[in-house]
Write a protein that holds these residues in place. Sequence first.
Motif: not given
Length: 617
Positions: A486-492, A497-503, A545-546
């Motif tokens: 979660k910490q990694v995803l928070e940093m990215m 979000e800028e590239q409209d990529i769903e995680v 990205i899953t």
Amino acid sequence: MKKIVWVTLISFFTFSKLVATQTAQESRGVLTFELFNETVSHEEGNKEGIFHETNVTLSLLKTNNPKINMANIKDYDEEFKPLTKGEKFNEEDKTLWLRVLLDKHFPKGEFVVTYGDMGILEHSFSATQNVDMFRIGETKQLKFTYDPSIDSLVYYFKLSASPYEHSYRFLAITTKKNFYDELGKGMIVLLSLGVIIGLIFMAGLYNGAMYYYNKDKSFLYYMFMQFGIALVLFNMMGILNFTNSSLARSETYYSLCSLFAIFFTTLFTKTFFDTKIHTPKLNFLLNIYMAMIAIDAFFSIFYVSIILKYNLLPFMALSYIYIAFKRIKQGFEPALFYLFGWVFLVVALFLDAFLKFEFFVNPIFVGTALEAMFFSFALSYKIKMINDEKAEQKELLVHQSKLASMGEMIANIAHQWRQPLTHLSYTVMNIEDAFKHKSLDDKYLEKKVKEANGQIDFMSQTIDDFKDFYTLHKEKENFSLVEASKQVLEMMHHALEEQDIEVELIILNDLEIKNYKNEYKQVLLNLVSNAKDALVSRVTLKPKITISIDGRTVSVADNAGGIKDELMHKIFEPYFTTKENNSGIGLYMSKMIVERNMGGELSVSNEGEGALFWVRV
């Protein structure tokens, strides 16, 4: 290194002098033999030998006269003629008789006749000469006593042939004492030669293992070279000469064994010195040698080996010395060991081929043993150079990885700061606009300052998060894979979000493990960043990205179309990349971190609509 060379040289020449002196003083015997249907006689020329003033003459009578027997053989003495060159010893309907004429100076005493590839059916020794026939291994012996005052000077033997296409017939006469002395020495020599061959064979196996682990072809060719040399030396020992194997008695077999060793010696020289790059003209010469050897091997099957028959090998070998000398001048230090080893072997080849020089053993045995020793030094030195080069490359990779990580960190900080900076810009504009319109009061100013400080705190926290992320912890710590992810995803978050990529984060089993937390986060960051880049570069519709966490296993999947099959095996190689302006070390370093530092496994496959990376820690 100089000490090793000088000790070896002193030991070699001391040994050579001792064994040469011993052979000159103790040689006792008269010998005749036939090799490949060529009859050769040798009379001892040593002035100190017991036979130095005597001669033994052997004559062969090939006849189909049924009247001849041991009782009347003297009546047909005039029919004795030497067996001509090329005649078959074992022709059908022929009986071969051997006449042995002793010189009048033949001494009194007990003697032993050693012979091979023929049997004695009858003989003309008298009963008083105490004839005893026995075997040692595959050779036959006949022991007898001789007194010139009562015994005859002429003896006859009725012989039986051995059914071999290529014979190794020989007959040697020596004193009983010298026979047993030489027998004991011979056993020591055979044991010593066996040790030499065993060491050479083991050196071949060792270099085969080195090739398996280092994938350096010079080790592979050296292995085959050593196997070939061991086979040649084993053949030279003569053990196979008295077996029933037609292959072992074939001149073609001996030629092919030798040419096999020469061929791989040439290949080893090419790869060891990398002659294609460093000495291209000499590399062309070695290619010619290899073609000559291959043609000669084919030719030897139907005729004889030209290279071996005309002793061309020693002259070819001089080229290898010259190549080593050239590479030494170019600064290739292992070539010095090669040079010393090859000089010993070439000297041995010349001594054997042209001077027929032989001390305690054939000089080729000594030359190959020293060659193997020095070549082992050369290969060991080359391994050291390879390891040093790998260490330098590893340091370079680590340095490049740090630079790439710093670049990635700055990019992520920029993404994280972009929105707060925009918010701060709007806040300042609002304050300025309120001031111009004279609507700036204490309450409004306090509100905007509070908003600005909130954005500044967020940006400061971002710096602290990334600073902690790239701080190396040498000790393992307990942490949750879910929380770290979660910490990694928070940093990215902003970059994705800028590239409209769903995680999507799927938690099947949250597990706390003891390992290197920041290194895991760095690996996950690399995998998510690679997935993001693939989705953007391929303009994927509805990019996603899953991330799935199940105990100690974390998977990162995307829907960017996957990895091409022909590139799958290269994906973790250093400097391999399909992206422009990319170092190609991200996945390589990630694999090193997971598998070497964390004791886990990182793998990849194509699943569903894209690539799937598995991290098991």
